[in-house]
Every structure is written in C-alpha cells, then in structure tokens.
Design a protein around this motif. Structure first.
Motif, mmCIF file in Angstrom:
data_model
loop_
_atom_site.group_PDB
_atom_site.id
_atom_site.type_symbol
_atom_site.label_atom_id
_atom_site.label_comp_id
_atom_site.label_asym_id
_atom_site.label_seq_id
_atom_site.Cartn_x
_atom_site.Cartn_y
_atom_site.Cartn_z
ATOM 1 N N SER A 1 0.855 -1.182 0.000
ATOM 2 C CA SER A 1 0.000 0.000 0.000
ATOM 3 C C SER A 1 0.892 1.233 0.000
ATOM 4 O O SER A 1 2.013 1.192 0.516
ATOM 5 N N GLY A 2 0.403 2.320 -0.576
ATOM 6 C CA GLY A 2 1.241 3.507 -0.634
ATOM 7 C C GLY A 2 0.454 4.786 -0.569
ATOM 8 O O GLY A 2 -0.750 4.816 -0.854
ATOM 9 N N GLU A 3 1.165 5.844 -0.179
ATOM 10 C CA GLU A 3 0.553 7.164 -0.176
ATOM 11 C C GLU A 3 1.599 8.210 -0.515
ATOM 12 O O GLU A 3 2.808 7.975 -0.393
ATOM 13 N N ASP A 4 1.130 9.349 -0.969
ATOM 14 C CA ASP A 4 1.995 10.443 -1.362
ATOM 15 C C ASP A 4 1.198 11.732 -1.217
ATOM 16 O O ASP A 4 -0.032 11.726 -1.316
ATOM 17 N N LYS A 5 1.905 12.841 -0.980
ATOM 18 C CA LYS A 5 1.199 14.110 -0.838
ATOM 19 C C LYS A 5 0.530 14.542 -2.134
ATOM 20 O O LYS A 5 -0.382 15.373 -2.135
ATOM 21 N N ASP A 6 0.988 13.966 -3.261
ATOM 22 C CA ASP A 6 0.425 14.274 -4.569
ATOM 23 C C ASP A 6 -0.541 13.173 -4.970
ATOM 24 O O ASP A 6 -0.115 12.065 -5.333
ATOM 25 N N PRO A 7 -1.858 13.404 -4.931
ATOM 26 C CA PRO A 7 -2.829 12.360 -5.289
ATOM 27 C C PRO A 7 -2.627 11.814 -6.696
ATOM 28 O O PRO A 7 -2.869 10.629 -6.944
ATOM 29 N N ALA A 8 -2.175 12.663 -7.612
ATOM 30 C CA ALA A 8 -1.955 12.201 -8.985
ATOM 31 C C ALA A 8 -0.855 11.153 -9.032
ATOM 32 O O ALA A 8 -0.917 10.211 -9.839
ATOM 33 N N ARG A 9 0.141 11.299 -8.185
ATOM 34 C CA ARG A 9 1.232 10.321 -8.162
ATOM 35 C C ARG A 9 0.738 8.991 -7.605
ATOM 36 O O ARG A 9 1.148 7.923 -8.064
ATOM 37 N N VAL A 10 -0.146 9.046 -6.605
ATOM 38 C CA VAL A 10 -0.724 7.816 -6.064
ATOM 39 C C VAL A 10 -1.525 7.096 -7.148
ATOM 40 O O VAL A 10 -1.416 5.876 -7.324
ATOM 41 N N ASP A 11 -2.335 7.854 -7.890
ATOM 42 C CA ASP A 11 -3.118 7.253 -8.975
ATOM 43 C C ASP A 11 -2.204 6.625 -10.022
ATOM 44 O O ASP A 11 -2.469 5.515 -10.509
ATOM 45 N N ALA A 12 -1.135 7.326 -10.368
ATOM 46 C CA ALA A 12 -0.195 6.800 -11.354
ATOM 47 C C ALA A 12 0.468 5.526 -10.840
ATOM 48 O O ALA A 12 0.661 4.562 -11.593
ATOM 49 N N ALA A 13 0.814 5.505 -9.551
ATOM 50 C CA ALA A 13 1.457 4.324 -8.975
ATOM 51 C C ALA A 13 0.531 3.121 -9.011
ATOM 52 O O ALA A 13 0.960 1.991 -9.284
#
Length: 382
Positions: A59-71
């Motif tokens: 599972s992962g998270e990032d401050k940039d939601p677009a990066r999470v979607d890309a991941a």
C-alpha cells in the motif's frame, strides 16, 4: 514479529484497494506479508516495486494524489492509503518531513517502521520508538519520480541502518532481513557516524559536480564549443549534478556541519593542488595523482560470495541494541555479512544471531565479538 498497539487516539488512515473499496488489496483475501510506502518518488517507488516482486502486498501514499493514482495504474502499489496491519512501513519523504511521517506510521500501524533519508542524526534524535530503525539505501538514479523507479535498484547496493539504543533488536533484525531480501548489503552505523561518512562520499561529491558543471556552463557563454568538447571523464564526474535539486536543500540543511567540514577538507586539498600545479612541482603532483589512482582502484566493489564461508553464532545479550552492535562491528572491521538470521526458541529465551561470513575474516570477527562481551562460536562450511 510482534508490534505495539497504536498510540491512544490515533486512528489509522483510510485505505482503498484497487477497486476503490474495502481494506484488502486482493478482494478480501488474507495476505501473509503486507507493507506500506509513504512517499512514491524514485526511492519509494523502487522499494514498492521491489517488495511487490517478492510477493508483498504493498500500500502507498503520497502528498500528490496524482502520483498515487499513477502508482496504482502502473502496478507500483496495490492499494492506496496506510495499511494498519502492515509488517513494515518505509518512509520515503523529503528529509525534513521524515520524523512527522514516521510518528504517524508508528501511531497508525502495528509493524516496524524505517526510512530512506540521506541524513540520519536528526531523525534518530527525533524518533526514539523501539519499533523504528532509520536507514539509508546508497542507490539512486538521475531520473525523477516513478519514471526512474526500478525493482532491482537495490541489488548489490549498500543499505545503511542506523539503530540506536532505543531500537528493539527485533526491529533491527526485521528491517535488516527485508532490506537484504531486496538484494542490498546491510551495513550498520551509528547515526552521526553515517552523516559524517556520507558527507564525504555522497553529499560533497554532488555539490562538487554541481560547482564544476556551473563553471563549465559559465565558460560556455564565452566559448560556445566548450560543452561540445565534454568527453567521458567530464560527463562521468558531473553525472550526479542532474539529480533533483530541491531534495538537496533539506540534505544540506540537516547535515550542514558534516558537509561544511568535508567541503573545507576538499577546498584545502584543491588549494594545495593549485599550489603544486602553479609551482610546476612535478614530483609532488605525481605523488598526489598516484595516491588518488591507487585509492580509486582499491575502492570496494560489490560483495562476492567466497568459496569458503563460516557460520558465526552468538547469543544476543540482554541489553538494548545488542543485535545491531554485531552489524556495526562488522562494518568497522570490514567484514562482509552475506546472510543472517535471528533464531528465537519457543520458550522465549534470548535470541541467537546466526551470520554467514567469509571464512578468511572469521578469526578477526570472532576476536572483535569477544572483546565486546559476546560469546561467539564459529563453524567453517564446505
């Protein structure tokens, strides 16, 4: 590996699977090994890919939601958010934000927590939880973000762990095992010692490459053909200047003292080199260049497994950080640990650390362990 309960009043962050609902990434199926990665940039993305390749549910998270979607689209992670039951959480955020992210991971999960920041002293001082062991993989790429993420990035790389007296032996052993499974060579160092060393071998080289590249760029304004003449040596030396600039702001701020000391040493050496060249001191110049050449040739390469190995067993003394002491000693003595495990009896007695090392180094290592109060046994294999 038993963890502690989340801190009072700390609610785990929400988590969604690939279909956008539910807590499990595999449709509710039980997953044996689960991990979190906070920060899905180059290193975090590579950790996630490496763990996924080993069968972990990440599972992962990032401050940039677009990066999470890309991941998630690229299969770097299987679910978004923080998995409260993850065995391990890797924090891969900018250095200045790591302590806060680590505390949040400790409060929201039951497993161990580690980080991948390039400076360790301030982080180790800020977080003293027994479930946390700070770390730093000595690996990277000129590419930024997920575009450069690579599941094999850590194979053959050194991964420094910097446990403190507060770090539980079980935490250190668990993090070291996972890092080793990613293909890295585990080296244990005290946090401040790590910062002093990486200032010389990582931080100052980056600043030096940036300075040289800037000099060349300024000269190119006067001589347009200059950069077209840049051959392999110049390109090799300045390659790291292509790294992401904003990451180095935190590193230079957090490791300022060690970096300034290393810069002073480099400036002093350059001044002496200038004097040698200006004075046409050929013998002195030859001596300096020969010493540098010999040192470069003798840089340690990737660890190769020796034909003759030795198994070293030692009971882990009942004192904080004892298991980490063994790896710290190995680093100090230059002993390569090619494999290890920690054995605990069903009765709950003290653990036994079992390491596999080059047989030629076994006497040196055994003597060092005895001098530090351990009681090792050595068995040559093969």
């Amino acid at each position: 590996m038993a963890g502690t309960e989340p801190a009072d009043g700390a609610a785990p962050a929400g988590r969604t699977g690939p279909d956008g609902g539910g807590d499990e990434p595999n449709g509710g199926a039980e997953v044996a090994r689960r991990a979190n990665v906070i920060g899905l940039g180059l290193i975090g993305g590579s950790v996630a890919l490496g763990l996924s390749a080993l069968g972990w549910a990440v599972s992962g998270e990032d401050k940039d939601p677009a990066r999470v979607d890309a991941a998630r689209r690229r299969g770097v992670i299987g679910a978004s958010g923080l998995d409260p039951e993850a065995t391990v959480t890797f924090v891969a955020t900018p250095v200045s934000s790591i302590p806060e992210a680590v505390r949040r991971a400790l409060a929201g999960t039951t497993g161990v927590v580690t980080d991948v920041g390039g400076v360790k002293g301030p982080i180790a001082a800020a977080v003293t939880d027994p479930r946390f062991c700070a770390g730093h993989p000595m690996a990277g790429s000129e590419l930024d973000g997920l575009d450069g993420a690579d599941a094999t990035m850590f194979e053959g790389a050194v991964w420094v762990l910097t446990p403190t007296a507060e770090t539980a032996d079980t935490t250190f052993a668990a993090v070291a095992r996972i890092v080793s499974d990613l293909g890295a060579e585990v080296v244990a160092l005290p946090p401040d010692r790590h910062d002093t060393l990486v200032a010389v071998v990582s931080h100052v080289p980056h600043l030096t490459a940036a300075a040289l590249m800037t000099v060349a760029d300024q000269r190119a304004e006067e001589h347009a053909a200059l950069l077209r003449l840049a051959a392999g040596g110049f390109r090799d030396m300045t390659r790291i200047a292509a790294g992401q600039p904003d990451l180095w702001l935190d590193i230079c701020a957090e490791n300022r003292t060690a970096i300034v000391d290393a810069l002073d040493a480099l400036v002093d050496r350059l001044v002496r080199m200038r004097q040698t060249v200006a004075g046409d001191e050929r013998d002195a110049l030859l001596a300096d260049l020969t010493r540098a050449r010999d040192a470069r040739i003798n840089l340690p390469g990737r660890v190769a497994r020796s034909a003759e190995m030795a198994e070293v067993r030692t009971v882990i003394p009942d004192r904080p950080g004892a298991a980490a002491e063994v790896f710290t000693l190995a680093a100090e003595l230059g002993v390569n640990v090619t494999d290890f495990e920690v054995y605990h009896s069903a009765e709950g007695a003290r653990g036994v650390l079992i390491l596999l090392i080059d047989a030629a180094q076994s006497d040196l290592f055994r003597g060092g362990l005895i001098a530090r109060g351990f009681r090792p046994s050595v068995r040559r294999l093969g």
